[in-house]
Design a protein around this motif. Structure first.
Motif, short mmCIF file in Angstrom:
data_model
loop_
_atom_site.label_atom_id
_atom_site.label_comp_id
_atom_site.label_asym_id
_atom_site.label_seq_id
_atom_site.Cartn_x
_atom_site.Cartn_y
_atom_site.Cartn_z
N LEU A 6 20.19 45.44 46.85
CA LEU A 6 21.12 45.98 45.85
C LEU A 6 22.57 45.79 46.30
CD1 LEU A 6 19.37 49.28 44.75
CD2 LEU A 6 19.72 47.21 43.39
N PHE A 7 22.81 46.01 47.57
CA PHE A 7 24.15 45.82 48.13
C PHE A 7 24.61 44.37 47.94
CE2 PHE A 7 26.54 44.67 52.10
CZ PHE A 7 27.73 45.28 51.75
N ALA A 8 23.74 43.42 48.24
CA ALA A 8 24.09 42.00 48.08
C ALA A 8 24.35 41.67 46.61
CB ALA A 8 22.97 41.12 48.63
N LEU A 9 23.53 42.20 45.72
CA LEU A 9 23.75 41.95 44.29
C LEU A 9 25.07 42.55 43.82
CD1 LEU A 9 20.14 42.55 42.91
CD2 LEU A 9 21.38 40.37 43.07
N GLN A 10 25.40 43.72 44.35
CA GLN A 10 26.68 44.32 43.96
C GLN A 10 27.85 43.49 44.46
OE1 GLN A 10 27.77 48.14 45.60
NE2 GLN A 10 28.98 48.62 43.80
N ILE A 11 27.76 42.98 45.67
CA ILE A 11 28.84 42.13 46.21
C ILE A 11 29.02 40.89 45.33
CG2 ILE A 11 29.54 40.68 48.16
CD1 ILE A 11 29.85 43.70 48.62
N VAL A 12 27.92 40.25 44.97
CA VAL A 12 27.99 39.07 44.10
C VAL A 12 28.63 39.45 42.76
CG1 VAL A 12 26.59 37.43 42.77
CG2 VAL A 12 26.08 37.85 45.18
N SER A 13 28.23 40.59 42.22
CA SER A 13 28.78 41.04 40.95
C SER A 13 30.28 41.32 41.05
CB SER A 13 28.02 42.29 40.50
OG SER A 13 28.55 42.78 39.30
N TRP A 14 30.70 41.97 42.13
CA TRP A 14 32.13 42.26 42.32
C TRP A 14 32.92 40.96 42.47
CZ3 TRP A 14 35.12 46.50 41.84
CH2 TRP A 14 34.48 47.73 41.74
N ILE A 15 32.37 40.01 43.22
CA ILE A 15 33.07 38.74 43.40
C ILE A 15 33.21 38.02 42.06
CG2 ILE A 15 32.87 36.41 44.39
CD1 ILE A 15 31.64 37.82 46.89
N LYS A 16 32.13 38.00 41.29
CA LYS A 16 32.18 37.36 39.97
C LYS A 16 33.20 38.04 39.07
CE LYS A 16 29.59 36.22 35.83
NZ LYS A 16 30.79 36.37 35.05
N GLN A 17 33.18 39.38 39.07
CA GLN A 17 34.13 40.10 38.22
C GLN A 17 35.56 39.83 38.68
OE1 GLN A 17 34.05 44.39 38.34
NE2 GLN A 17 34.72 44.50 36.23
N SER A 18 35.80 39.84 39.98
CA SER A 18 37.15 39.55 40.48
C SER A 18 37.58 38.15 40.08
CB SER A 18 37.19 39.69 42.00
OG SER A 18 36.95 41.00 42.38
N TRP A 19 36.66 37.20 40.20
CA TRP A 19 36.95 35.82 39.82
C TRP A 19 37.29 35.74 38.33
CZ3 TRP A 19 37.80 31.53 42.55
CH2 TRP A 19 37.77 30.33 41.88
N ASP A 20 36.51 36.42 37.50
CA ASP A 20 36.76 36.42 36.06
C ASP A 20 38.13 37.00 35.72
OD1 ASP A 20 34.33 35.28 35.63
OD2 ASP A 20 33.35 37.10 34.90
N PHE A 21 38.52 38.06 36.43
CA PHE A 21 39.80 38.68 36.13
C PHE A 21 40.97 37.81 36.59
CE2 PHE A 21 37.58 42.73 35.45
CZ PHE A 21 38.29 43.17 34.35
N VAL A 22 40.76 37.06 37.65
CA VAL A 22 41.85 36.22 38.16
C VAL A 22 41.99 34.94 37.35
CG1 VAL A 22 42.62 34.88 40.15
CG2 VAL A 22 41.72 37.17 40.46
N TRP A 23 40.88 34.32 36.99
CA TRP A 23 40.93 33.02 36.32
C TRP A 23 40.60 33.13 34.83
CZ3 TRP A 23 43.42 29.98 39.32
CH2 TRP A 23 43.31 30.12 40.69
N ILE A 24 41.39 33.94 34.14
CA ILE A 24 41.17 34.09 32.71
C ILE A 24 42.14 33.26 31.92
CG2 ILE A 24 39.96 36.22 32.40
CD1 ILE A 24 42.41 37.72 32.85
#
Length: 186
Positions: free
Chosen positions: A168-186
């Motif tokens: 679950l921790f690994a999935l959350q990290i992946v999710s946070w990275i994806k969300q951060s990426w989405d917010f930066v490269w919009i």
């Protein structure tokens, strides 16, 4: 659909409707922000309480295995709030702004969403405090819980719980990275 012929008051009504919708969305965004702060506070408080009970030796150290599950659940709720806020910002920028700009005849109106995305989210210096806080709070809490609990994983089912928490921790990290990426490269 009952369309009225264009008249002198028509642009004003459209602007009034768009402003009313904008006002309702901004109110909901304020509520989302409060919800996010509450979830983050709850995450910190609940995980600190678990760690305090373990440190005081009032409970078994295996209780640390709760931390990744609790932190991930609250982190997902936080991300849901963030995504909802982003979708609302997209709606304001993509749907309400063009209406206001067209009817008012001024393209400087309702530019905050675009300004935020081009300036605030992409300016690494302005994002640094927020990213540092999230790096300390979001992944570090479950990581410490997982690492701290390793010496206490005596029965096999504790290892199973530990592996589930790690997953679950690994999935959350992946999710946070994806969300951060989405917010930066919009």
């Amino acid at each position: 659909m009952n369309e009225q012929p264009p008249g002198p008051e028509q642009p004003s009504r459209v602007i009034d409707c768009a402003l009313a919708e904008f006002s309702a969305l901004r109110g909901e965004l304020d509520e989302i922000g409060r919800g996010q702060r509450t979830v983050m506070s709850l995450n910190i408080s609940a995980n600190t309480a678990v760690a305090a009970f373990v440190l005081s030796q009032r409970v078994a150290p295996q209780l640390l295995l709760v931390i990744p599950y609790l932190s991930v659940a609250l982190g997902m709720l936080y991300q849901t709030y963030a995504n909802h806020a982003r979708y609302m910002g997209d709606y304001i920028n993509e749907h309400l702004r063009p209406i206001i700009v067209e009817k008012a005849g001024d393209n400087r109106l309702f530019g905050w969403e675009q300004h935020m995305r081009t300036r605030l989210y992409q300016d690494s210096a302005s994002r640094l405090p927020m990213r540092a806080a999230f790096t300390l709070i979001v992944p570090m809490i479950p990581a410490v819980g997982l690492i701290w609990s390793i010496p206490y994983l005596h029965p096999a089912w504790y290892w199973l719980a530990w592996c589930g928490g790690l997953t679950l921790f690994a999935l959350q990290i992946v999710s946070w990275i994806k969300q951060s990426w989405d917010f930066v490269w919009i």
